[in-house]
Design a protein around this motif. Structure first.
Motif, short mmCIF file in Angstrom:
data_model
loop_
_atom_site.label_atom_id
_atom_site.label_comp_id
_atom_site.label_asym_id
_atom_site.label_seq_id
_atom_site.Cartn_x
_atom_site.Cartn_y
_atom_site.Cartn_z
N ALA A 1 2.24 7.91 -14.61
CA ALA A 1 1.17 8.75 -14.04
C ALA A 1 1.77 9.98 -13.35
O ALA A 1 1.25 11.09 -13.47
CB ALA A 1 0.34 7.93 -13.07
N SER B 1 2.82 2.31 -15.78
CA SER B 1 1.81 3.29 -16.24
C SER B 1 1.04 3.87 -15.05
O SER B 1 0.49 4.97 -15.15
CB SER B 1 0.84 2.64 -17.25
N ALA B 2 1.00 3.10 -13.95
CA ALA B 2 0.28 3.55 -12.75
C ALA B 2 1.23 4.12 -11.69
O ALA B 2 0.80 4.39 -10.57
CB ALA B 2 -0.51 2.39 -12.16
N ALA C 1 -0.97 6.38 -19.59
CA ALA C 1 -1.04 6.49 -18.12
C ALA C 1 -2.31 5.77 -17.66
O ALA C 1 -3.35 5.82 -18.33
CB ALA C 1 -1.07 7.95 -17.68
N VAL D 1 -5.11 8.03 -21.57
CA VAL D 1 -5.61 7.33 -20.38
C VAL D 1 -6.79 6.47 -20.85
O VAL D 1 -7.90 6.98 -21.03
CB VAL D 1 -6.04 8.34 -19.29
N ASP E 1 -4.18 6.42 -10.00
CA ASP E 1 -5.27 6.28 -10.97
C ASP E 1 -5.58 7.67 -11.53
O ASP E 1 -6.00 8.56 -10.79
CB ASP E 1 -6.51 5.67 -10.29
N MET E 2 -5.37 7.83 -12.83
CA MET E 2 -5.49 9.16 -13.45
C MET E 2 -6.92 9.53 -13.85
O MET E 2 -7.15 10.58 -14.44
CB MET E 2 -4.58 9.26 -14.69
N GLY F 1 -5.66 4.62 -15.93
CA GLY F 1 -6.88 5.28 -15.45
C GLY F 1 -8.07 4.36 -15.62
O GLY F 1 -8.10 3.55 -16.54
#
Ligand code: ZN
Length: 430
Positions: A379, A374-375, A341, A292, A83-84, A343
């Motif tokens: 990321a 994306s996670a 990414a 994000v 988690d960004m 988030g």
């Protein structure tokens, strides 16, 4: 026997004993999403040794005597989630605006261990922490790395940078005699010199990256949620100084002009990006800037704005107007092909519910596989750690999570992670 020969024999025994006696963890995975491939693999054996993945083989390979077998044959196994955008120090409530007058640093630190634990158990083995009171997330990172408390691997910005009166100025709206003129030490800058000093201060504090608030924000006690709050010179000074210390720059921004200036200055990611125009999206595609989206934060503030008295009156209209706008932006920006990414801005919404974001991304037109990537790999690329994390491949760090069933058919399953391994250590088992 001569003493040296005896020593050699002892050493040889130790070496052979450790290679014979070394026990691996063997995972039989019914389905594996590796973070990179477009299709999952079925029936795979993953071997983990000393915190690393040592092999991935098709079919179920029998474990050697002494190995630990983990049967996840009805599960989908994937890389540890990342988690960004989190804030592990706090979790928003009606009391958020007053607790800072009563809580000690130690209170914040102890409470954040609870949030770190639920985040890890939800399958998030790595997070970026984007803004705290200046010391908490660094201490939490240390406590987790030392094994004092369970939690995700943390990459923290420490205190966010702002300009005077900006979204992360800690003295906003205080009574006159408390409303001091905050400076670079507290992350408040005016002009390029102070910007450079504030970056160097974050380095000194132990931060991994820089976070700045290029526009107004929703939850701060200030009128505008989207006006630009950094000049181009200030942004440029932050980015060039951050590069000297090998730090990336994450930028909170809702309004178009603030986003545009940050992208031009060469930042690494735009957080929220609520009012991105097609022109800005195009610019981000050219510069390769990550977005994000934090759909969850938009959803959460919009929902809470309907609850009478939940937000102070200076915050409520911003939450009602800016929150819902992220939905349409996501559909448009994802379709246009900007790099995304994962988030959540957890800490706004409750910690541990991070996987709700997957549902919102899929509802916005993203495929479940792309949302999971994306996670994971995306990321890891944003963090510049893709050489060791973000995918399931031999030689990568053994951060592995699993859900029962197939999340590619039902993305809601991501909310039910029931296997979590970080650095080869199992924290949760079905
Ligand atoms: Zn945030």
């Amino acid at each position: 026997m001569q003493p040296t020969r005896l020593a050699w024999l002892a050493l040889a025994l130790v070496v052979s004993w450790s290679s014979v006696g070394r026990c691996s963890t063997v995972i039989h995975a019914g389905r594996m999403i590796d973070g990179r491939s477009e299709e999952p693999l079925l029936q795979v054996t993953i071997v983990v040794d000393e915190g690393k993945i040592t092999s991935i083989t098709r079919g179920y390979v029998e474990p050697k005597p002494g190995d630990t077998l983990l049967k996840l044959t009805e599960h989908t196994v994937m890389p540890g989630l990342m988690d960004m955008h989190t804030h592990l120090q706090s979790q928003h409530s009606k009391d958020s605006y007053t607790e800072r007058f009563f809580m000690e640093q130690a209170d914040y630190a102890l409470r954040s261990t609870v949030y770190a634990r639920v985040t890890l158990l939800a399958g998030f083995t790595t997070v970026r922490d984007l803004g705290d009171n200046g010391v908490n997330s660094v201490a939490l990172r240390k406590a987790i790395d030392q094994g004092w408390v369970p939690g995700p691997r943390i990459f923290t910005s420490g205190k966010s940078l702002a300009t005077t009166g900006g979204h992360a100025d800690p003295t906003n709206a205080l009574r006159g005699d408390n409303r001091r003129d905050a400076g670079p030490l507290e992350g408040v800058i005016n002009g390029p010199d102070e910007a450079r000093k504030a970056v160097r201060q974050r380095y000194k504090d132990g931060a991994d990256l820089i976070k700045l608030t290029a526009t107004g924000g929703i939850l701060s006690m200030a009128a505008s949620g989207q006006n630009p709050q950094f000049t181009e010179e200030e942004l440029k000074a932050v980015v060039t100084t951050a590069r000297d210390y090998n730090m990336t720059v994450a930028v909170h921004a809702h309004g178009t002009e603030g986003i545009r200036r940050a992208v031009v200055a060469g930042v690494d990611s735009i957080e929220h990006g609520t009012f991105m125009t097609d022109e800005v999206i195009q610019l981000m595609k050219e510069t390769g800037t990550y977005w994000v989206p934090t759909n969850m934060a938009g959803e959460w503030v919009a929902e809470k704005s309907k609850e009478p008295g939940y937000f102070p009156e200076i915050v409520r209209p911003k939450a009602a107007a800016i929150g819902p706008a992220i939905k349409e932006t996501f559909i448009r920006a994802h379709k246009a092909g900007v790099k995304i990414a994962f988030g959540t801005d957890s800490g706004v919404s409750p910690h541990g519910q991070n996987s709700r974001e997957f549902e919102l991304m899929v509802a916005g037109g993203m495929s479940p596989m792309k949302a999971i990537q994306s996670a994971t790999l995306e990321a890891a690329r944003l963090l510049k750690i893709e050489q060791r994390l973000g995918t399931l491949e031999a030689q990568k760090v053994a951060d592995i999570v699993a859900v029962k069933g197939n999340p590619l058919e039902n993305i809601r399953l991501m909310k039910e992670v029931d296997f979590v391994m970080k650095d080869g250590v199992v924290y949760k088992k079905p």
